[in-house]
Scaffold this motif. Structure first.
Motif, PDB file in Angstrom:
ATOM      1  N   ARG A  31       0.821  -1.207   0.000  1.00 62.32           N
ATOM      2  CA  ARG A  31       0.000   0.000   0.000  1.00 62.32           C
ATOM      3  C   ARG A  31       0.858   1.261   0.000  1.00 62.32           C
ATOM      4  NH1 ARG A  31      -1.670   3.738   3.278  1.00 62.32           N
ATOM      5  NH2 ARG A  31      -0.498   2.861   5.028  1.00 62.32           N
ATOM      6  N   MET A  32       1.973   1.232   0.717  1.00 64.22           N
ATOM      7  CA  MET A  32       2.842   2.395   0.826  1.00 64.22           C
ATOM      8  C   MET A  32       3.666   2.635  -0.434  1.00 64.22           C
ATOM      9  SD  MET A  32       4.381   1.790   4.639  1.00 64.22           S
ATOM     10  CE  MET A  32       3.375   1.825   6.127  1.00 64.22           C
ATOM     11  N   LEU A  33       3.990   1.563  -1.169  1.00 60.16           N
ATOM     12  CA  LEU A  33       4.961   1.659  -2.260  1.00 60.16           C
ATOM     13  C   LEU A  33       4.356   1.467  -3.650  1.00 60.16           C
ATOM     14  CD1 LEU A  33       7.824  -0.412  -0.568  1.00 60.16           C
ATOM     15  CD2 LEU A  33       7.759   2.069  -0.874  1.00 60.16           C
ATOM     16  N   GLN A  34       3.082   1.215  -3.753  1.00 58.42           N
ATOM     17  CA  GLN A  34       2.461   1.016  -5.067  1.00 58.42           C
ATOM     18  C   GLN A  34       2.659   2.267  -5.900  1.00 58.42           C
ATOM     19  OE1 GLN A  34      -1.376  -0.809  -4.867  1.00 58.42           O
ATOM     20  NE2 GLN A  34      -1.957  -0.107  -6.921  1.00 58.42           N
ATOM     21  N   THR A  35       3.368   2.135  -7.006  1.00 60.17           N
ATOM     22  CA  THR A  35       3.912   3.322  -7.695  1.00 60.17           C
ATOM     23  C   THR A  35       2.855   4.268  -8.244  1.00 60.17           C
ATOM     24  OG1 THR A  35       4.120   2.015  -9.728  1.00 60.17           O
ATOM     25  CG2 THR A  35       6.066   2.182  -8.313  1.00 60.17           C
ATOM     26  N   ASP A  36       1.655   3.782  -8.568  1.00 57.89           N
ATOM     27  CA  ASP A  36       0.659   4.682  -9.144  1.00 57.89           C
ATOM     28  C   ASP A  36      -0.116   5.472  -8.096  1.00 57.89           C
ATOM     29  OD1 ASP A  36      -0.538   2.417  -8.195  1.00 57.89           O
ATOM     30  OD2 ASP A  36      -1.980   2.219  -9.844  1.00 57.89           O
ATOM     31  N   ILE A  37       0.033   5.132  -6.814  1.00 61.93           N
ATOM     32  CA  ILE A  37      -0.694   5.872  -5.780  1.00 61.93           C
ATOM     33  C   ILE A  37       0.211   6.326  -4.633  1.00 61.93           C
ATOM     34  CG2 ILE A  37      -2.871   4.670  -6.256  1.00 61.93           C
ATOM     35  CD1 ILE A  37      -2.340   2.973  -3.750  1.00 61.93           C
ATOM     36  N   ALA A  38       1.451   5.866  -4.575  1.00 60.56           N
ATOM     37  CA  ALA A  38       2.330   6.161  -3.437  1.00 60.56           C
ATOM     38  C   ALA A  38       2.731   7.627  -3.402  1.00 60.56           C
ATOM     39  CB  ALA A  38       3.581   5.284  -3.501  1.00 60.56           C
ATOM     40  N   LEU A  59       6.627  -8.107  -5.634  1.00 63.45           N
ATOM     41  CA  LEU A  59       5.249  -7.940  -5.166  1.00 63.45           C
ATOM     42  C   LEU A  59       4.517  -6.813  -5.896  1.00 63.45           C
ATOM     43  CD1 LEU A  59       5.760  -8.289  -1.290  1.00 63.45           C
ATOM     44  CD2 LEU A  59       4.659  -9.933  -2.814  1.00 63.45           C
ATOM     45  N   LEU A  60       5.283  -5.879  -6.448  1.00 69.34           N
ATOM     46  CA  LEU A  60       4.705  -4.670  -7.039  1.00 69.34           C
ATOM     47  C   LEU A  60       5.029  -4.566  -8.521  1.00 69.34           C
ATOM     48  CD1 LEU A  60       5.715  -2.264  -4.175  1.00 69.34           C
ATOM     49  CD2 LEU A  60       3.361  -2.573  -4.944  1.00 69.34           C
ATOM     50  N   ASP A  61       4.129  -4.027  -9.296  1.00 65.36           N
ATOM     51  CA  ASP A  61       4.409  -3.697 -10.695  1.00 65.36           C
ATOM     52  C   ASP A  61       5.211  -2.400 -10.753  1.00 65.36           C
ATOM     53  OD1 ASP A  61       2.974  -5.879 -11.628  1.00 65.36           O
ATOM     54  OD2 ASP A  61       1.082  -4.751 -11.731  1.00 65.36           O
ATOM     55  N   ASP A  62       6.146  -2.345 -11.694  1.00 63.45           N
ATOM     56  CA  ASP A  62       6.908  -1.123 -11.978  1.00 63.45           C
ATOM     57  C   ASP A  62       7.698  -0.608 -10.778  1.00 63.45           C
ATOM     58  OD1 ASP A  62       5.738  -1.235 -14.498  1.00 63.45           O
ATOM     59  OD2 ASP A  62       4.071   0.074 -13.925  1.00 63.45           O
ATOM     60  N   HIS A 130      15.967   5.097   1.967  1.00 59.68           N
ATOM     61  CA  HIS A 130      16.114   4.081   0.930  1.00 59.68           C
ATOM     62  C   HIS A 130      14.793   3.885   0.187  1.00 59.68           C
ATOM     63  CE1 HIS A 130      18.121  -0.059  -0.093  1.00 59.68           C
ATOM     64  NE2 HIS A 130      17.559   0.496  -1.153  1.00 59.68           N
ATOM     65  N   ALA A 131      13.710   3.730   0.931  1.00 56.73           N
ATOM     66  CA  ALA A 131      12.409   3.489   0.310  1.00 56.73           C
ATOM     67  C   ALA A 131      11.961   4.675  -0.542  1.00 56.73           C
ATOM     68  CB  ALA A 131      11.369   3.194   1.394  1.00 56.73           C
ATOM     69  N   ARG A 132      12.183   5.898  -0.034  1.00 55.21           N
ATOM     70  CA  ARG A 132      11.779   7.088  -0.779  1.00 55.21           C
ATOM     71  C   ARG A 132      12.474   7.138  -2.144  1.00 55.21           C
ATOM     72  NH1 ARG A 132      12.583  10.539   2.883  1.00 55.21           N
ATOM     73  NH2 ARG A 132      10.380  10.978   3.327  1.00 55.21           N
ATOM     74  N   TRP A 133      13.788   6.879  -2.143  1.00 51.47           N
ATOM     75  CA  TRP A 133      14.525   6.981  -3.408  1.00 51.47           C
ATOM     76  C   TRP A 133      14.293   5.775  -4.306  1.00 51.47           C
ATOM     77  CZ3 TRP A 133      16.310  11.255  -5.431  1.00 51.47           C
ATOM     78  CH2 TRP A 133      16.489  12.355  -4.580  1.00 51.47           C
ATOM     79  N   ASN A 134      13.935   4.647  -3.710  1.00 47.76           N
ATOM     80  CA  ASN A 134      13.533   3.489  -4.512  1.00 47.76           C
ATOM     81  C   ASN A 134      12.263   3.830  -5.293  1.00 47.76           C
ATOM     82  OD1 ASN A 134      13.764  -0.062  -3.773  1.00 47.76           O
ATOM     83  ND2 ASN A 134      12.913   0.905  -5.586  1.00 47.76           N
ATOM     84  N   LEU A 135      11.330   4.489  -4.627  1.00 53.92           N
ATOM     85  CA  LEU A 135      10.085   4.896  -5.270  1.00 53.92           C
ATOM     86  C   LEU A 135      10.357   5.910  -6.376  1.00 53.92           C
ATOM     87  CD1 LEU A 135       6.980   4.816  -5.321  1.00 53.92           C
ATOM     88  CD2 LEU A 135       7.009   6.618  -3.561  1.00 53.92           C
ATOM     89  N   ARG A 136      11.166   6.919  -6.074  1.00 55.06           N
ATOM     90  CA  ARG A 136      11.479   7.953  -7.063  1.00 55.06           C
ATOM     91  C   ARG A 136      12.210   7.362  -8.272  1.00 55.06           C
ATOM     92  NH1 ARG A 136      13.530  12.664  -2.788  1.00 55.06           N
ATOM     93  NH2 ARG A 136      11.442  13.490  -2.327  1.00 55.06           N
ATOM     94  N   ALA A 137      13.137   6.461  -8.004  1.00 51.52           N
ATOM     95  CA  ALA A 137      13.860   5.824  -9.116  1.00 51.52           C
ATOM     96  C   ALA A 137      12.913   4.997  -9.972  1.00 51.52           C
ATOM     97  CB  ALA A 137      14.985   4.943  -8.566  1.00 51.52           C
ATOM     98  N   LYS A 142      10.628   4.084 -15.084  1.00 51.73           N
ATOM     99  CA  LYS A 142       9.434   3.708 -15.827  1.00 51.73           C
ATOM    100  C   LYS A 142       9.198   4.695 -16.969  1.00 51.73           C
ATOM    101  CE  LYS A 142       5.454   1.811 -16.833  1.00 51.73           C
ATOM    102  NZ  LYS A 142       5.381   0.497 -17.521  1.00 51.73           N
ATOM    103  N   GLU A 143       9.400   5.972 -16.708  1.00 50.08           N
ATOM    104  CA  GLU A 143       9.245   6.995 -17.755  1.00 50.08           C
ATOM    105  C   GLU A 143      10.313   6.836 -18.834  1.00 50.08           C
ATOM    106  OE1 GLU A 143       7.059  10.213 -19.320  1.00 50.08           O
ATOM    107  OE2 GLU A 143       6.669   8.878 -17.628  1.00 50.08           O
ATOM    108  N   VAL A 144      11.523   6.486 -18.414  1.00 48.95           N
ATOM    109  CA  VAL A 144      12.614   6.296 -19.369  1.00 48.95           C
ATOM    110  C   VAL A 144      12.300   5.170 -20.347  1.00 48.95           C
ATOM    111  CG1 VAL A 144      15.013   5.540 -19.621  1.00 48.95           C
ATOM    112  CG2 VAL A 144      14.423   7.238 -17.892  1.00 48.95           C
ATOM    113  N   VAL A 145      11.889   4.016 -19.828  1.00 52.94           N
ATOM    114  CA  VAL A 145      11.637   2.880 -20.721  1.00 52.94           C
ATOM    115  C   VAL A 145      10.399   3.121 -21.586  1.00 52.94           C
ATOM    116  CG1 VAL A 145      12.774   1.223 -19.202  1.00 52.94           C
ATOM    117  CG2 VAL A 145      10.316   1.597 -18.965  1.00 52.94           C
ATOM    118  N   THR A 146       9.483   3.923 -21.098  1.00 53.95           N
ATOM    119  CA  THR A 146       8.301   4.237 -21.899  1.00 53.95           C
ATOM    120  C   THR A 146       8.668   5.075 -23.113  1.00 53.95           C
ATOM    121  OG1 THR A 146       6.864   4.169 -19.941  1.00 53.95           O
ATOM    122  CG2 THR A 146       6.031   5.346 -21.867  1.00 53.95           C
ATOM    123  N   GLN A 147       9.627   5.977 -22.924  1.00 55.49           N
ATOM    124  CA  GLN A 147      10.001   6.893 -24.004  1.00 55.49           C
ATOM    125  C   GLN A 147      11.157   6.379 -24.858  1.00 55.49           C
ATOM    126  OE1 GLN A 147      10.300  11.023 -23.051  1.00 55.49           O
ATOM    127  NE2 GLN A 147       8.827  10.905 -21.374  1.00 55.49           N
TER     128      GLN A 147
END
Length: 334
Positions: A31-38, A59-62, A130-137, A142-147
């Motif tokens: 719940r805390m780390l799900q990238t589309d809502i975290a 456990l999480l996508d992306d 660590h968790a904050r920068w894992n989320l930001r990375a 994800k944006e990099v591979v999309t483009q």
């Protein structure tokens, strides 16, 4: 997962001790780390490290694995980005932290620290950090591979980019420092690749640019560690012609020395050689000392042939008129 990641030592006991509530811990972490809502302001899991990053990445996508290798690779790329753009510090939102390799206390530890000069990036400091920068990375990559057409066509583009970062950041070695020079006095960082020529005596770097407008070559130099910088030296092609003519007339096919002792050049009693060839233009003694730079450059162009590197001696290979044509041709090609 922990055994696969080589991180059982400091995680297995925790998992065993918390075995009765691992599901609830991971559900809350999802719940805390799900990238589309975290939210990168938190809250984050109480326990988070490179081992937990590997678990949550499954456990999480992306959500990428963020360990010391990935942090080092991202930091390396950010430092390169900052250097290329002349930044004096790392922008806050690009300060992706790193962590040391497991064998950091051995004789030849891996280098995971990408910092150089004033461009400093600190290590991971806490589970929340660590968790904050894992989320930001994860958001960024994800944006990099999309483009990126190189990654977006792959079955698992984010995993492919993650794997590339593993390889880049495994050991930065000296690749950061070897390309850049840092002034100890000012902290200014210089890209050494922009100064591709190197002198024989003291290994000073320099670059040479040709101007077709006034038919001249200009020698420029990076900032030194003491904060000083040699002023540019410019030779017109007419002056180069006179220098080459001097060498041809005085050595008639035999080798000639660098011969650029500052005191002897000042007294005009230095032995015949490249330094005195410049001195006869006439020019200031400081320009005559540019013989240290002019020699390797004309060697690279193909006008000189190196006979002895230290103390440097060369042999003239071409006629003065041909030398000018070769200089123009060299810069047209490069």
């Amino acid at each position: 997962i922990l055994e696969w990641g080589g991180v059982s030592n400091w995680n297995a006991d925790w998992c065993i001790n918390n075995s009765c509530k691992l599901f609830s811990i991971y559900r809350e972490g999802i719940r805390m780390l799900q990238t589309d809502i975290a939210d990168d302001e938190g809250v984050f899991p109480e326990r988070f490290n490179s081992g937990m990053s590997k678990i949550y990445s499954l456990l999480l996508d992306d959500f990428i694995i963020y360990d010391g290798r990935v942090g080092a690779a991202l930091g390396f790329l950010v430092v390169r980005y900052s250097l290329d753009r002349g930044l004096t510090s790392i922008p806050y939102l690009l300060r992706f932290p790193w962590s040391s390799g497991k064998e950091a206390k051995r004789t030849n530890p891996k280098n995971r620290n990408p910092s150089i000069g004033d461009l400093q990036i600190g290590p991971i400091s806490s589970p929340e950090h660590h968790a904050r920068w894992n989320l930001r990375a994860s958001w960024l990559l994800k944006e990099v591979v999309t483009q990126s057409s190189n990654f977006s066509s792959l079955n698992e583009p984010l995993r492919a980019l993650e794997a590339a970062l593993f390889m880049i950041g495994y050991d930065l070695g000296g690749q950061v420092q070897s390309q850049w020079s840092v002034s100890k006095k000012t902290g200014q960082v210089t890209n050494l690749l922009k100064y591709p020529f190197i002198t024989y005596g003291k290994g000073h770097r320099f670059r040479v640019d040709y101007s077709s407008d006034n038919e001249s070559i200009t020698f420029s130099y990076p900032l030194k560690e003491n904060g000083k910088q040699r002023a540019d030296d410019t030779f017109t092609l007419s002056e180069v012609h006179r220098i080459i003519s001097y060498l041809k007339n005085n050595f008639e096919g035999s080798s000639f020395p660098l011969a650029n002792d500052v005191q002897r050049l000042t007294n005009n009693d230095e032995k015949a050689g490249l330094g005195m060839a410049i001195r006869t233009l006439p020019q200031k003694v400081s320009k005559s000392q540019a013989a240290s730079y002019l020699g390797p450059y004309l060697e690279k162009v193909g006008i000189f042939k190196l006979i002895v590197p230290r103390p440097a001696r060369w042999k003239l290979l071409v006629e003065p008129d041909e030398a000018l044509r070769m200089i123009k041709s060299y810069h047209d090609e490069t």
